[in-house]
Design a protein around this motif. Structure first.
Motif, PDB file in Angstrom:
ATOM      1  N   PRO A  44      38.851  26.775  31.284  1.00 36.63           N
ATOM      2  CA  PRO A  44      37.733  26.667  30.350  1.00 36.63           C
ATOM      3  C   PRO A  44      36.738  27.815  30.458  1.00 36.63           C
ATOM      4  CG  PRO A  44      37.542  25.011  32.073  1.00 36.63           C
ATOM      5  CD  PRO A  44      38.868  25.687  32.258  1.00 36.63           C
ATOM      6  N   ASN A  45      36.712  28.515  31.601  1.00 35.18           N
ATOM      7  CA  ASN A  45      35.792  29.648  31.744  1.00 35.18           C
ATOM      8  C   ASN A  45      36.292  30.581  32.856  1.00 35.18           C
ATOM      9  OD1 ASN A  45      34.706  28.656  34.329  1.00 35.18           O
ATOM     10  ND2 ASN A  45      33.698  27.100  33.073  1.00 35.18           N
ATOM     11  N   GLU A  46      35.714  31.772  32.885  1.00 36.23           N
ATOM     12  CA  GLU A  46      36.135  32.786  33.854  1.00 36.23           C
ATOM     13  C   GLU A  46      35.876  32.345  35.283  1.00 36.23           C
ATOM     14  OE1 GLU A  46      34.262  33.466  31.182  1.00 36.23           O
ATOM     15  OE2 GLU A  46      35.352  34.966  30.026  1.00 36.23           O
ATOM     16  N   SER A  47      34.790  31.614  35.500  1.00 30.76           N
ATOM     17  CA  SER A  47      34.440  31.164  36.842  1.00 30.76           C
ATOM     18  C   SER A  47      35.537  30.287  37.439  1.00 30.76           C
ATOM     19  CB  SER A  47      33.111  30.406  36.792  1.00 30.76           C
ATOM     20  OG  SER A  47      32.793  29.900  38.061  1.00 30.76           O
ATOM     21  N   GLN A  48      36.038  29.343  36.659  1.00 29.82           N
ATOM     22  CA  GLN A  48      37.096  28.474  37.166  1.00 29.82           C
ATOM     23  C   GLN A  48      38.397  29.243  37.368  1.00 29.82           C
ATOM     24  OE1 GLN A  48      37.436  24.812  34.971  1.00 29.82           O
ATOM     25  NE2 GLN A  48      35.398  24.149  35.555  1.00 29.82           N
ATOM     26  N   LEU A  49      38.686  30.183  36.478  1.00 26.34           N
ATOM     27  CA  LEU A  49      39.880  31.000  36.647  1.00 26.34           C
ATOM     28  C   LEU A  49      39.823  31.752  37.972  1.00 26.34           C
ATOM     29  CD1 LEU A  49      41.778  33.117  34.116  1.00 26.34           C
ATOM     30  CD2 LEU A  49      40.994  34.188  36.206  1.00 26.34           C
ATOM     31  N   THR A  50      38.689  32.385  38.274  1.00 24.87           N
ATOM     32  CA  THR A  50      38.598  33.178  39.499  1.00 24.87           C
ATOM     33  C   THR A  50      38.497  32.316  40.756  1.00 24.87           C
ATOM     34  OG1 THR A  50      36.211  33.467  39.214  1.00 24.87           O
ATOM     35  CG2 THR A  50      37.648  35.216  38.360  1.00 24.87           C
ATOM     36  N   GLU A  51      38.137  31.045  40.618  1.00 23.06           N
ATOM     37  CA  GLU A  51      38.188  30.148  41.770  1.00 23.06           C
ATOM     38  C   GLU A  51      39.630  29.918  42.204  1.00 23.06           C
ATOM     39  OE1 GLU A  51      36.141  26.378  41.506  1.00 23.06           O
ATOM     40  OE2 GLU A  51      34.399  27.351  40.587  1.00 23.06           O
ATOM     41  N   VAL A  52      40.539  29.828  41.239  1.00 24.58           N
ATOM     42  CA  VAL A  52      41.950  29.572  41.539  1.00 24.58           C
ATOM     43  C   VAL A  52      42.709  30.871  41.775  1.00 24.58           C
ATOM     44  CG1 VAL A  52      44.109  28.609  40.639  1.00 24.58           C
ATOM     45  CG2 VAL A  52      41.950  27.397  40.272  1.00 24.58           C
ATOM     46  N   PHE A  53      42.516  31.859  40.915  1.00 19.45           N
ATOM     47  CA  PHE A  53      43.242  33.123  41.030  1.00 19.45           C
ATOM     48  C   PHE A  53      42.352  34.166  41.684  1.00 19.45           C
ATOM     49  CE2 PHE A  53      45.829  30.872  38.085  1.00 19.45           C
ATOM     50  CZ  PHE A  53      47.108  31.254  38.449  1.00 19.45           C
ATOM     51  N   ASN A  54      42.534  34.291  42.989  1.00 19.01           N
ATOM     52  CA  ASN A  54      41.747  35.226  43.784  1.00 19.01           C
ATOM     53  C   ASN A  54      42.693  35.972  44.723  1.00 19.01           C
ATOM     54  OD1 ASN A  54      42.226  33.474  46.065  1.00 19.01           O
ATOM     55  ND2 ASN A  54      40.640  32.145  45.238  1.00 19.01           N
ATOM     56  N   GLU A  55      42.165  36.762  45.614  1.00 17.08           N
ATOM     57  CA  GLU A  55      42.993  37.563  46.517  1.00 17.08           C
ATOM     58  C   GLU A  55      43.941  36.691  47.350  1.00 17.08           C
ATOM     59  OE1 GLU A  55      42.484  40.866  50.061  1.00 17.08           O
ATOM     60  OE2 GLU A  55      40.746  40.314  48.868  1.00 17.08           O
ATOM     61  N   ARG A  56      43.448  35.544  47.831  1.00 21.24           N
ATOM     62  CA  ARG A  56      44.303  34.647  48.632  1.00 21.24           C
ATOM     63  C   ARG A  56      45.479  34.129  47.799  1.00 21.24           C
ATOM     64  NH1 ARG A  56      39.432  32.435  49.165  1.00 21.24           N
ATOM     65  NH2 ARG A  56      40.163  30.534  48.182  1.00 21.24           N
ATOM     66  N   THR A  57      45.195  33.770  46.551  1.00 20.15           N
ATOM     67  CA  THR A  57      46.245  33.255  45.664  1.00 20.15           C
ATOM     68  C   THR A  57      47.306  34.308  45.424  1.00 20.15           C
ATOM     69  OG1 THR A  57      44.606  31.893  44.543  1.00 20.15           O
ATOM     70  CG2 THR A  57      46.705  32.213  43.413  1.00 20.15           C
ATOM     71  N   TYR A  58      46.887  35.532  45.109  1.00 21.28           N
ATOM     72  CA  TYR A  58      47.848  36.602  44.857  1.00 21.28           C
ATOM     73  C   TYR A  58      48.693  36.880  46.089  1.00 21.28           C
ATOM     74  CZ  TYR A  58      45.197  37.402  40.590  1.00 21.28           C
ATOM     75  OH  TYR A  58      44.571  37.250  39.383  1.00 21.28           O
ATOM     76  N   GLN A  88      46.633  23.050  50.613  1.00 19.96           N
ATOM     77  CA  GLN A  88      45.685  22.701  49.548  1.00 19.96           C
ATOM     78  C   GLN A  88      45.790  23.681  48.385  1.00 19.96           C
ATOM     79  OE1 GLN A  88      42.077  22.641  51.887  1.00 19.96           O
ATOM     80  NE2 GLN A  88      42.128  20.415  52.092  1.00 19.96           N
ATOM     81  N   GLU A  89      45.874  24.971  48.683  1.00 21.17           N
ATOM     82  CA  GLU A  89      45.980  25.964  47.611  1.00 21.17           C
ATOM     83  C   GLU A  89      47.298  25.842  46.857  1.00 21.17           C
ATOM     84  OE1 GLU A  89      44.626  30.378  47.588  1.00 21.17           O
ATOM     85  OE2 GLU A  89      44.005  29.500  49.501  1.00 21.17           O
ATOM     86  N   LEU A  90      48.391  25.639  47.594  1.00 22.25           N
ATOM     87  CA  LEU A  90      49.691  25.505  46.940  1.00 22.25           C
ATOM     88  C   LEU A  90      49.767  24.243  46.096  1.00 22.25           C
ATOM     89  CD1 LEU A  90      52.162  26.701  49.733  1.00 22.25           C
ATOM     90  CD2 LEU A  90      51.356  27.967  47.720  1.00 22.25           C
TER      91      LEU A  90
END
Length: 134
Positions: A44-58, A88-90
């Motif tokens: 729904p917004n950039e903030s939520q996207l970057t909470e999930v897709f960050n350096e750890r996720t990549y 938790q992330e997975l």
């Protein structure tokens, strides 16, 4: 993009539910259905996207793709992180349809079922002339 390429598009669109779309995409791949357009997970917004897709996720996705770990525990070891945090992330990534788990004995093996991942935070509703919510 060729007909044989499975692409996951991650974007921002405030009109959709990312969990529902992610689950639909992963279900199509699991059932062996052809996906004519990229599977899409919308936030729904950039903030939520970057909470999930960050350096750890990549880092997790790269390790899953390149090393094909046999379990969550092995994945955590390969990224040098605590198993509980990696789990938790997975689990979040699985709920979104970004990865899936395959049972290997008692272990869960994370699988990234796509050939490409495209993350584009500037999509529909982000300055393309669409009406902004008050």
């Amino acid at each position: 993009m060729t007909d044989n390429t499975n692409v996951l598009l991650v974007t921002v669109d405030s009109e959709t539910n990312p969990y529902e779309e992610g689950l639909e995409a992963i279900q199509q791949l699991t059932e062996g259905e052809s996906i004519d357009q990229p599977a899409t997970v919308r936030f729904p917004n950039e903030s939520q996207l970057t909470e999930v897709f960050n350096e750890r996720t990549y880092t997790l996705l790269r390790v899953i793709r390149d090393e094909a770990p046999e379990s969550i525990r092995e994945t955590a070891r390969l990224v040098g992180r605590d198993k509980k945090n990696v789990y938790q992330e997975l689990t979040t990534l699985e709920a979104l349809g970004v990865i899936r788990f395959e049972e290997v004995g008692r272990a869960k093996r994370p699988v990234f079922p796509y050939d490409e991942l495209i993350v584009t935070p500037l999509a529909r509703g982000s300055g393309d002339g669409a009406a902004a919510a008050p």
